[in-house]
Design an enzyme around this catalytic site. Sequence first.
Site, PDB file in Angstrom:
ATOM      1  N   THR A 160       0.868  -1.183   0.000  1.00  0.00           N
ATOM      2  CA  THR A 160       0.000   0.000   0.000  1.00  0.00           C
ATOM      3  C   THR A 160       0.906   1.234   0.000  1.00  0.00           C
ATOM      4  O   THR A 160       1.410   1.625  -1.029  1.00  0.00           O
ATOM      5  CB  THR A 160      -0.972  -0.014   1.195  1.00  0.00           C
ATOM      6  OG1 THR A 160      -0.249  -0.257   2.410  1.00  0.00           O
ATOM      7  CG2 THR A 160      -2.022  -1.100   1.009  1.00  0.00           C
ATOM      8  N   LYS A 186       3.712  -7.114   3.881  1.00  0.00           N
ATOM      9  CA  LYS A 186       3.483  -5.698   3.643  1.00  0.00           C
ATOM     10  C   LYS A 186       3.115  -5.075   4.973  1.00  0.00           C
ATOM     11  O   LYS A 186       2.585  -5.727   5.882  1.00  0.00           O
ATOM     12  CB  LYS A 186       2.391  -5.463   2.596  1.00  0.00           C
ATOM     13  CG  LYS A 186       0.986  -5.904   2.969  1.00  0.00           C
ATOM     14  CD  LYS A 186       0.189  -4.975   3.853  1.00  0.00           C
ATOM     15  CE  LYS A 186       0.185  -3.560   3.350  1.00  0.00           C
ATOM     16  NZ  LYS A 186      -0.582  -2.681   4.314  1.00  0.00           N
ATOM     17  N   THR A 197      -0.453  -7.617  13.219  1.00  0.00           N
ATOM     18  CA  THR A 197      -1.008  -6.538  12.415  1.00  0.00           C
ATOM     19  C   THR A 197      -0.115  -6.255  11.227  1.00  0.00           C
ATOM     20  O   THR A 197       1.000  -5.803  11.402  1.00  0.00           O
ATOM     21  CB  THR A 197      -1.221  -5.277  13.254  1.00  0.00           C
ATOM     22  OG1 THR A 197      -2.319  -5.500  14.111  1.00  0.00           O
ATOM     23  CG2 THR A 197      -1.507  -4.077  12.408  1.00  0.00           C
ATOM     24  N   GLU A 283       5.570   4.385   7.637  1.00  0.00           N
ATOM     25  CA  GLU A 283       5.242   5.501   6.757  1.00  0.00           C
ATOM     26  C   GLU A 283       6.093   6.729   7.088  1.00  0.00           C
ATOM     27  O   GLU A 283       6.051   7.254   8.198  1.00  0.00           O
ATOM     28  CB  GLU A 283       3.760   5.836   6.866  1.00  0.00           C
ATOM     29  CG  GLU A 283       2.897   4.771   6.222  1.00  0.00           C
ATOM     30  CD  GLU A 283       1.416   4.964   6.459  1.00  0.00           C
ATOM     31  OE1 GLU A 283       0.630   4.432   5.651  1.00  0.00           O
ATOM     32  OE2 GLU A 283       1.033   5.606   7.449  1.00  0.00           O
ATOM     33  N   ASN A 405      -0.459  10.328   5.493  1.00  0.00           N
ATOM     34  CA  ASN A 405      -1.758  10.005   6.049  1.00  0.00           C
ATOM     35  C   ASN A 405      -2.777  11.128   5.928  1.00  0.00           C
ATOM     36  O   ASN A 405      -3.975  10.907   6.075  1.00  0.00           O
ATOM     37  CB  ASN A 405      -1.598   9.585   7.507  1.00  0.00           C
ATOM     38  CG  ASN A 405      -1.070   8.163   7.620  1.00  0.00           C
ATOM     39  OD1 ASN A 405      -1.792   7.207   7.426  1.00  0.00           O
ATOM     40  ND2 ASN A 405       0.229   8.047   7.880  1.00  0.00           N
TER      41      ASN A 405
END
Length: 410
Positions: A160, A186, A197, A283, A405
């Site tokens: 993603t 991922k 998770t 991220e 985000n």
Amino acid sequence: MNTLQPVEEIKQIQEGNILMPKGFKASGAHAGLRYSKKDIGIIYTETAASSAAVYTQNVVQAAPINVTKDSIAVTGKLHGIVVNSACANACTGEQGLKDAIEMRKLAAQKFGLEDHSFAVASTGVIGEFMEMDKIKNGIDLLEPTDTAEAAEDFGTAILTTDIVTKSCGYETFIDGKCVKMGGAAKGSGMIHPNMATMLGFITTDAVIEPNDLQEALSSITNDTFNQITVDGDCSTNDMVLVLANGAARNEPLTNTHPEWSVFLELLKQTSENLAKQIAKDGEGATKLIEVNVHGMNSKQDSQMMAKTIVGSNLVKTAAFGADANWGRIIAAMGRSGVGFQPEQTTISFGEIIVLKDGEPIQFSEEDAKAYLENESIIINVYLKDGNESGTAWGCDLTYDYVKINGSYRS
């Protein structure tokens, strides 16, 4: 339970991947769920594989998790998994469940198998419906092979906001047979597991029955996948799935097998490798942070404290700025929910001690800053309350995390 084997029993294979074990194939393709990148992938084994999985403990669980649970429940064995990115198929009600079931059916039909032969996983935006015409066309495009390119295609298809694909491979000997294990994963944001998770897929050619494989996976999850955190958010879709097709032809592994501990160590090293890759690729992240807590009364307390420290936004931002602000570390320790004696606490950045037995000491700010500018940072905490230790992994918090985000759906 047997103790885990020494590291030297296990050999890491450079550029190892999900297809390193015998009998596995994979593929990735562009179905049109994303603008241009590959967005649908598959792992396949002709020989049915013993299967085990752990799932997110978020109360809100996406449709693919329910479908995967149902598939494994039938015989404990699978021929593979089909995965899509771009759409999580979460919070999509009855239609979402129907779509996940249809996705499983399409994958199974491609190989002339019963529907329950496949698991399903999805990742992406929550609350959007699957574009099933694109899913169908994408599955038609998948042509599994056992090449390094196929492994890379699969790894790319499941991403993603990740910057890089994540894979690894290991091998060892059990009953004189070479047993291999490969992994792909991922995960970049919404990483704060309380079971597992992310999406993680592990293949092995070991001979092991489903219940024994589940025991092995469950026993190492708390020390690996559950000890990473990026942003404190626990996702709705995430799972770790292990497939063992038995092609290595060792004697069946159980917890009474003399080399059970070797297999556990093989699985632990594979899982830890993937977990650390996920933490490093958080991220916007620029640094991998490892926190080791020593000298606690229990391993659980050690792990809880380590995870609280590495998950602290103040610690994460200090790491980003290469600021040796140890006060943020001990403050995080104090709110971890774990009792300890602050006056007996020692903290170091790598080998640079900044707090000793609860007292600040003189240290070179210049040396500490230079150390904290590395891509990998180790924070050590030493206590005198017991003999147990725990480790957690995370990343720094950067400007880019907010950028990513703040525009995730655009």
